[in-house]
Design an enzyme around this catalytic site. Structure first.
Site, PDB file in Angstrom:
ATOM      1  N   SER A 141       0.875  -1.061   0.114  1.00 13.13           N
ATOM      2  CA  SER A 141      -0.092  -0.119   0.190  1.00 13.13           C
ATOM      3  C   SER A 141       0.882   1.133   0.084  1.00 13.13           C
ATOM      4  O   SER A 141       2.127   1.313   0.495  1.00 13.13           O
ATOM      5  CB  SER A 141      -0.918  -0.177   1.353  1.00 13.13           C
ATOM      6  OG  SER A 141      -1.416   1.227   1.575  1.00 13.13           O
ATOM      7  N   TYR A 154      -1.880  -0.937  10.486  1.00 16.67           N
ATOM      8  CA  TYR A 154      -2.064  -1.369   9.152  1.00 16.67           C
ATOM      9  C   TYR A 154      -0.673  -1.150   8.128  1.00 16.67           C
ATOM     10  O   TYR A 154      -0.068  -1.864   7.300  1.00 16.67           O
ATOM     11  CB  TYR A 154      -3.061  -0.453   8.194  1.00 16.67           C
ATOM     12  CG  TYR A 154      -3.533  -0.687   7.066  1.00 16.67           C
ATOM     13  CD1 TYR A 154      -3.787  -2.029   6.456  1.00 16.67           C
ATOM     14  CD2 TYR A 154      -2.872   0.212   5.974  1.00 16.67           C
ATOM     15  CE1 TYR A 154      -4.169  -2.210   5.106  1.00 16.67           C
ATOM     16  CE2 TYR A 154      -3.150  -0.023   4.562  1.00 16.67           C
ATOM     17  CZ  TYR A 154      -3.760  -1.158   4.207  1.00 16.67           C
ATOM     18  OH  TYR A 154      -4.059  -1.475   2.820  1.00 16.67           O
TER      19      TYR A 154
HETATM   20  P1  NDP Z   1     -11.260  -5.803  -0.562  1.00 17.82           P
HETATM   21  O1  NDP Z   1     -12.117  -5.665   0.782  1.00 17.82           O
HETATM   22  O2  NDP Z   1     -12.525  -5.545  -1.588  1.00 17.82           O
HETATM   23  O3  NDP Z   1     -10.834  -6.811  -0.702  1.00 17.82           O
HETATM   24  C1  NDP Z   1     -10.039  -7.675   0.258  1.00 17.82           C
HETATM   25  C2  NDP Z   1     -10.148  -9.294   0.030  1.00 17.82           C
HETATM   26  O4  NDP Z   1      -9.254  -9.847   0.923  1.00 17.82           O
HETATM   27  C3  NDP Z   1     -11.483  -9.735  -0.122  1.00 17.82           C
HETATM   28  O5  NDP Z   1     -11.720 -10.916  -1.213  1.00 17.82           O
HETATM   29  C4  NDP Z   1     -11.722 -10.401   1.327  1.00 17.82           C
HETATM   30  O6  NDP Z   1     -12.452 -11.690   1.200  1.00 17.82           O
HETATM   31  C5  NDP Z   1     -10.060 -11.010   1.146  1.00 17.82           C
HETATM   32  N1  NDP Z   1      -9.943 -11.350   2.700  1.00 17.82           N
HETATM   33  C6  NDP Z   1      -9.886 -10.745   4.036  1.00 17.82           C
HETATM   34  N2  NDP Z   1      -9.415 -11.597   4.949  1.00 17.82           N
HETATM   35  C7  NDP Z   1      -9.109 -12.654   4.488  1.00 17.82           C
HETATM   36  C8  NDP Z   1      -8.551 -13.772   5.132  1.00 17.82           C
HETATM   37  N3  NDP Z   1      -8.203 -14.202   6.329  1.00 17.82           N
HETATM   38  N4  NDP Z   1      -8.260 -14.957   4.261  1.00 17.82           N
HETATM   39  C9  NDP Z   1      -8.638 -14.826   2.977  1.00 17.82           C
HETATM   40  N5  NDP Z   1      -9.060 -13.727   2.273  1.00 17.82           N
HETATM   41  C10 NDP Z   1      -9.298 -12.675   3.039  1.00 17.82           C
HETATM   42  O7  NDP Z   1     -10.324  -4.720  -0.630  1.00 17.82           O
HETATM   43  P2  NDP Z   1      -9.111  -4.706  -1.905  1.00 17.82           P
HETATM   44  O8  NDP Z   1      -9.281  -5.078  -3.085  1.00 17.82           O
HETATM   45  O9  NDP Z   1      -8.776  -2.975  -2.107  1.00 17.82           O
HETATM   46  O10 NDP Z   1      -7.867  -5.156  -0.946  1.00 17.82           O
HETATM   47  C11 NDP Z   1      -6.738  -5.996  -1.704  1.00 17.82           C
HETATM   48  C12 NDP Z   1      -5.602  -5.707  -1.082  1.00 17.82           C
HETATM   49  O11 NDP Z   1      -5.280  -4.178  -1.198  1.00 17.82           O
HETATM   50  C13 NDP Z   1      -5.479  -5.545   0.449  1.00 17.82           C
HETATM   51  O12 NDP Z   1      -4.300  -6.088   1.054  1.00 17.82           O
HETATM   52  C14 NDP Z   1      -5.324  -4.089   0.790  1.00 17.82           C
HETATM   53  O13 NDP Z   1      -4.891  -3.763   2.227  1.00 17.82           O
HETATM   54  C15 NDP Z   1      -4.802  -3.471  -0.308  1.00 17.82           C
HETATM   55  N6  NDP Z   1      -4.742  -2.237  -0.801  1.00 17.82           N
HETATM   56  C16 NDP Z   1      -6.068  -1.630  -1.032  1.00 17.82           C
HETATM   57  C17 NDP Z   1      -5.984  -0.319  -1.268  1.00 17.82           C
HETATM   58  C18 NDP Z   1      -7.303   0.529  -1.511  1.00 17.82           C
HETATM   59  O14 NDP Z   1      -7.399   1.891  -1.449  1.00 17.82           O
HETATM   60  N7  NDP Z   1      -8.520  -0.111  -1.796  1.00 17.82           N
HETATM   61  C19 NDP Z   1      -4.967   0.786  -1.194  1.00 17.82           C
HETATM   62  C20 NDP Z   1      -3.812   0.067  -0.687  1.00 17.82           C
HETATM   63  C21 NDP Z   1      -3.564  -1.406  -0.509  1.00 17.82           C
HETATM   64  P3  NDP Z   1     -13.257 -12.460   2.042  1.00 17.82           P
HETATM   65  O15 NDP Z   1     -13.564 -11.555   3.075  1.00 17.82           O
HETATM   66  O16 NDP Z   1     -14.251 -13.095   1.357  1.00 17.82           O
HETATM   67  O17 NDP Z   1     -12.390 -13.333   2.938  1.00 17.82           O
END
Ligand code: NDP
Length: 247
Positions: A141, A154
Site C-alpha cells: 500500500s 496497517y
Molecule cells: P476488498 O475488501 O475488496 O478485498 C479484500 C479481499 O481480502 C477480499 O477478497 C476478502 O475476502 C479477502 N480477505 C480478507 N481477509 C481474508 C482472510 N483471512 N483470508 C482470505 N482472504 C481474506 O479490498 P481491496 O481489494 O482493496 O484489498 C486488496 C488488497 O489491497 C489488500 O491487501 C489491501 O490492504 C490492499 N490495498 C487496498 C487499497 C485500496 O485503496 N483499496 C490501497 C492499498 C492497498 P473474504 O472477506 O471473502 O475473505
C-alpha cells in the site's frame, strides 16, 4: 512466456483488486485459482470467468491458516498441472488511532496482512525453488511507503511485506532460483476495503477521500497483468498506483 497459459493463484479474490485481477488475467489466457473466505462470491466469479471462455477454479481459503494456503496450492497443481505465480492480495484495513487501542483489530491485521502473506510464501517456496521459476506478487500500500495517522498497524504490516519481497528478490538472485517479486503500492482504490474500518471518525475521513478521488480496481489489475506478462529475465518489482486526483 506471457500471461497466456500461466497458472496464477490469487488470494483475496472475492472482491476488489483480487477479483478484477482474476478476471483480467483469465481473459488474457491465464488459469486462475482464487481463494478468500466468502464461498458464494468465489463461485460467482469463477462461473463468470468460465462462462466467458476462461479457466478458473476456487477454494475457500483463510490465509491465516497455513494448511488452507497449502490446499490452494495443491488445487492449482491438481487442476492445472503446476504453478507460475502467486498474488498475495488478501488484506483488511480497520484503521484507527493507536490511542484507541483496538487491539483485536491490530492482531487481525498482523494475522491477515502479514502472516497471511508469509503463509502464501511458505506454500509456494518449495515449488518455485525446485522448478527455478516463479513470481510472487504482493499487495502492500502507499501506507507501506510512508506514514499516515490512523495507519500505524496497517502501515506496519504493509512496510513489513515490502521488506519481505525485496529480501526474497535478493536471496533468489544469490541462490539462482529465478524467483521474481512484485510489490504493489496502491493509493485510493474503490473496493470494499473501507467496510473493515470500525472507527467512525477514521471511516468518515476515508469515505470522503475515496468518494472524491478513488479509482477502479481495474487500474491495479492492469499493472498485475503487465507484471505477469514480462519475460523471465525481467523483474519489474515495484509499482505505485495513484488516482491522478490524489495528492
Ligand atoms: P476488498 O475488501 O475488496 O478485498 C479484500 C479481499 O481480502 C477480499 O477478497 C476478502 O475476502 C479477502 N480477505 C480478507 N481477509 C481474508 C482472510 N483471512 N483470508 C482470505 N482472504 C481474506 O479490498 P481491496 O481489494 O482493496 O484489498 C486488496 C488488497 O489491497 C489488500 O491487501 C489491501 O490492504 C490492499 N490495498 C487496498 C487499497 C485500496 O485503496 N483499496 C490501497 C492499498 C492497498 P473474504 O472477506 O471473502 O475473505
Amino acid at each position: 512466456m506471457s500471461v497466456q497459459g500461466k497458472v496464477v493463484i490469487i488470494t483475496g479474490a472475492s472482491s476488489g483488486i483480487g477479483e478484477a485481477s482474476a478476471k483480467l488475467l483469465a481473459k488474457n489466457g491465464a488459469k486462475v485459482v482464487i481463494g478468500a473466505r466468502r464461498e458464494a462470491r468465489l463461485k460467482e466469479i469463477t462461473d463468470q470467468i468460465i462462462a466467458g471462455g476462461g479457466q478458473a477454479a476456487y477454494q475457500v481459503t483463510d490465509v491465516t491458516q497455513p494448511e488452507q494456503m497449502q490446499a490452494l496450492v495443491q488445487l492449482a497443481k491438481d487442476r492445472f498441472g503446476g504453478l507460475d505465480v502467486i498474488f498475495n492480495n488478501a488484506g483488511i484495513m480497520p484503521s484507527s488511532p493507536i490511542s484507541a487501542l483496538h487491539i483485536n483489530e491490530w492482531q487481525a491485521m498482523i494475522d491477515i496482512n502479514l502472516k497471511g502473506v508469509l503463509n502464501g510464501i511458505a506454500a509456494v517456496m518449495p515449488i518455485f525453488t525446485s522448478q527455478k521459476h516463479g513470481q510472487i506478487i504482493t499487495t502492500s500500500s502507499v501506507a507501506g511507503l510512508k506514514s499516515f495517522p490512523g495507519a500505524g498497524i496497517y502501515g506496519a504490516t504493509k512496510f513489513a511485506v515490502r521488506n519481505l519481497m525485496e529480501v526474497i528478490r535478493m536471496e533468489s538472485a544469490q541462490e539462482g532460483t529465478n524467483i521474481r517479486t512484485v510489490t504493489l503500492y496502491p493509493a485510493a482504490i474503490n473496493t470494499e476495503l473501507l467496510h473493515t474500518i470500525t472507527d467512525q471518525k477514521t471511516r468518515a475521513g476515508m469515505d470522503s477521500l475515496y468518494n472524491s478521488v478513488g479509482i477502479s480496481p481495474a487500474a491495479v489489475a492492469r499493472v498485475v497483468n503487465f507484471a505477469v506478462d514480462q519475460p523471465e529475465d525481467v523483474n519489474v518489482n515495484e509499482f505505485t498506483i495513484y488516482p491522478t486526483k490524489q495528492a
